[in-house]
Scaffold this motif. Structure first.
Motif, PDB file in Angstrom:
ATOM      1  N   PHE A   1       0.812  -1.243  -0.011  1.00 23.08           N
ATOM      2  CA  PHE A   1      -0.215  -0.056  -0.037  1.00 23.08           C
ATOM      3  C   PHE A   1       0.813   1.004  -0.146  1.00 23.08           C
ATOM      4  O   PHE A   1       0.581   2.123  -0.777  1.00 23.08           O
ATOM      5  N   GLU A   2       1.833   1.341   0.814  1.00 27.66           N
ATOM      6  CA  GLU A   2       2.648   2.667   0.889  1.00 27.66           C
ATOM      7  C   GLU A   2       3.601   2.815  -0.243  1.00 27.66           C
ATOM      8  O   GLU A   2       3.714   3.706  -0.595  1.00 27.66           O
ATOM      9  N   ARG A   3       3.807   1.626  -0.977  1.00 26.24           N
ATOM     10  CA  ARG A   3       4.879   1.690  -2.005  1.00 26.24           C
ATOM     11  C   ARG A   3       3.744   2.241  -3.214  1.00 26.24           C
ATOM     12  O   ARG A   3       4.255   3.248  -4.041  1.00 26.24           O
ATOM     13  N   LEU A   4       2.565   1.812  -3.364  1.00 25.34           N
ATOM     14  CA  LEU A   4       1.839   2.198  -4.343  1.00 25.34           C
ATOM     15  C   LEU A   4       1.195   3.732  -4.103  1.00 25.34           C
ATOM     16  O   LEU A   4       1.010   4.567  -5.043  1.00 25.34           O
ATOM     17  N   SER A   5       0.682   4.144  -2.855  1.00 22.42           N
ATOM     18  CA  SER A   5       0.590   5.430  -2.491  1.00 22.42           C
ATOM     19  C   SER A   5       1.787   6.403  -2.702  1.00 22.42           C
ATOM     20  O   SER A   5       1.464   7.534  -3.339  1.00 22.42           O
ATOM     21  N   ALA A   6       2.864   6.028  -2.746  1.00 29.94           N
ATOM     22  CA  ALA A   6       4.097   6.971  -2.952  1.00 29.94           C
ATOM     23  C   ALA A   6       4.191   7.241  -4.291  1.00 29.94           C
ATOM     24  O   ALA A   6       4.412   8.137  -4.828  1.00 29.94           O
ATOM     25  N   ARG A   7       3.994   6.155  -5.116  1.00 33.26           N
ATOM     26  CA  ARG A   7       4.356   6.099  -6.713  1.00 33.26           C
ATOM     27  C   ARG A   7       3.076   6.856  -7.568  1.00 33.26           C
ATOM     28  O   ARG A   7       3.324   7.463  -8.293  1.00 33.26           O
ATOM     29  N   PHE A   8       1.823   6.599  -7.058  1.00 31.91           N
ATOM     30  CA  PHE A   8       0.665   7.017  -7.770  1.00 31.91           C
ATOM     31  C   PHE A   8      -0.120   8.296  -6.892  1.00 31.91           C
ATOM     32  O   PHE A   8      -0.870   8.549  -7.826  1.00 31.91           O
ATOM     33  N   PHE A   9      -0.103   8.375  -5.656  1.00 30.46           N
ATOM     34  CA  PHE A   9      -0.907   9.328  -4.969  1.00 30.46           C
ATOM     35  C   PHE A   9       0.038  10.121  -4.171  1.00 30.46           C
ATOM     36  O   PHE A   9      -0.644  10.861  -3.102  1.00 30.46           O
ATOM     37  N   ASP A  10       1.149  10.447  -4.486  1.00 34.03           N
ATOM     38  CA  ASP A  10       2.067  11.386  -3.813  1.00 34.03           C
ATOM     39  C   ASP A  10       2.273  11.108  -2.537  1.00 34.03           C
ATOM     40  O   ASP A  10       2.524  11.840  -1.869  1.00 34.03           O
ATOM     41  N   GLY A  11       1.966   9.714  -1.890  1.00 30.04           N
ATOM     42  CA  GLY A  11       2.227   9.632  -0.483  1.00 30.04           C
ATOM     43  C   GLY A  11       1.144  10.097   0.322  1.00 30.04           C
ATOM     44  O   GLY A  11       1.281  10.098   1.624  1.00 30.04           O
ATOM     45  N   LEU A  12       0.135  10.757  -0.173  1.00 32.68           N
ATOM     46  CA  LEU A  12      -0.852  11.408   0.710  1.00 32.68           C
ATOM     47  C   LEU A  12      -2.174  10.642   0.981  1.00 32.68           C
ATOM     48  O   LEU A  12      -2.945  11.281   1.894  1.00 32.68           O
ATOM     49  N   MET A  13      -2.329   9.350   0.613  1.00 32.78           N
ATOM     50  CA  MET A  13      -3.452   8.635   0.871  1.00 32.78           C
ATOM     51  C   MET A  13      -3.543   8.068   2.216  1.00 32.78           C
ATOM     52  O   MET A  13      -2.497   7.408   2.587  1.00 32.78           O
ATOM     53  N   GLY A  14      -4.304   8.416   3.101  1.00 28.62           N
ATOM     54  CA  GLY A  14      -4.451   7.609   4.362  1.00 28.62           C
ATOM     55  C   GLY A  14      -4.588   6.185   4.253  1.00 28.62           C
ATOM     56  O   GLY A  14      -5.436   5.805   3.465  1.00 28.62           O
ATOM     57  N   ARG A  15      -3.920   5.512   5.461  1.00 26.75           N
ATOM     58  CA  ARG A  15      -4.074   4.202   4.875  1.00 26.75           C
ATOM     59  C   ARG A  15      -5.339   3.648   5.781  1.00 26.75           C
ATOM     60  O   ARG A  15      -5.325   3.926   6.844  1.00 26.75           O
ATOM     61  N   PRO A  16      -6.087   2.822   5.031  1.00 28.11           N
ATOM     62  CA  PRO A  16      -7.218   2.159   5.803  1.00 28.11           C
ATOM     63  C   PRO A  16      -6.702   0.972   6.371  1.00 28.11           C
ATOM     64  O   PRO A  16      -5.576   0.495   6.583  1.00 28.11           O
TER      65      PRO A  16
END
Length: 245
Positions: free
Chosen positions: A142-157
């Motif tokens: 999740f964190e890897r994809l968040s950094a790659r596609f969502f600027d690392g700003l997506m809150g983790r569910p």
């Protein structure tokens, strides 16, 4: 008379009399669908379900109807619509579109969606195993994809694995419990990581682009959702992996 919720019909179809009880509504609809069949015993009750589901069954010569208590304050035409839907399903009758449309319109009202969401949070039970599997960690993905596609700003569910190795439901996002659940079929040696990453990306898009409601329509994959998904670099390779699963 204004009808913003689409609960009344002007197509010549019979609508409920507002003084009818739920039992009387179901009895009347039964006679409409099966005019030559004697009315069996009938019991209608509202139950504290975790969602808006309703059920009907014929047992020991008696019809038993169990409706979500979310509908306990619904107008009579909505109860009538559900009676047509449930009885039509039970006796394999075609349900006129006007009834399914009326029922969906009511459930898609903003206040009803809010109540259903709250009820699922309070009553629903959600098994969340946690992100660590036998071979892979969902939090890392999740964190890897968040950094790659969502600027690392997506809150983790909440992140977790399914109980079994489902091939029909590879992943899903539950907004009521803010949880992404991934099938354990991906947590085994020999299954390419490409498939798991794509499924996680797909569920993360549900966080970015929530379900849209318009009248009786419920759009899960909005045009924005689909456009963003098509930009996924390994989309073709990932779908080949899923096809072989």
């Amino acid at each position: 008379m204004p009808d913003p919720e689409g609960l009344l019909d002007i197509q010549g179809l019979q609508t409920s009399l507002f003084f009818e009880s739920p039992e009387e509504i179901y009895a009347r609809v039964f006679r409409e669908l099966r005019p030559r069949t004697p009315l069996p015993g009938l019991r209608v009750e509202f139950c504290q379900f975790a969602n808006a589901d309703s059920f009907i069954k014929l047992r020991d010569g008696r019809l038993e109807v169990r409706m979500s208590d979310l509908l306990s304050g619904a107008p009579a035409p909505v109860i009538e619509a559900l009676a047509h839907i449930l009885l039509g399903k039970l006796y394999r009758k075609t349900v006129p579109r006007v009834y399914s449309h009326r029922y969906r319109m009511y459930l898609n009202r903003r206040d009803m969606r809010r109540q259903a969401h709250l009820v699922r949070q309070i009553r629903g039970r959600k098994f969340v195993s946690g992100p660590q599997g036998e071979h892979r960690n969902l939090e890392e993905i999740f964190e890897r994809l968040s950094a790659r596609f969502f600027d690392g700003l997506m809150g983790r569910p909440q992140l977790g694995w399914s109980r079994g190795k489902s091939r029909s439901m590879l992943g899903h996002y539950d907004p009521s419990h803010n949880a992404i659940i991934i099938s354990r079929i991906f947590d085994q040696r020999g299954v390419p990581l490409t498939g798991l990453e794509y499924v996680m990306f797909h569920e993360m898009l549900h966080l970015r682009y929530p379900v849209e409601h318009c009248g009786s329509r419920r759009r899960v994959h909005t045009p924005e959702f689909q456009a963003e998904e098509k930009k996924y670099p390994q989309l073709k390779e990932a779908k080949e992996v899923l096809k072989h699963l």
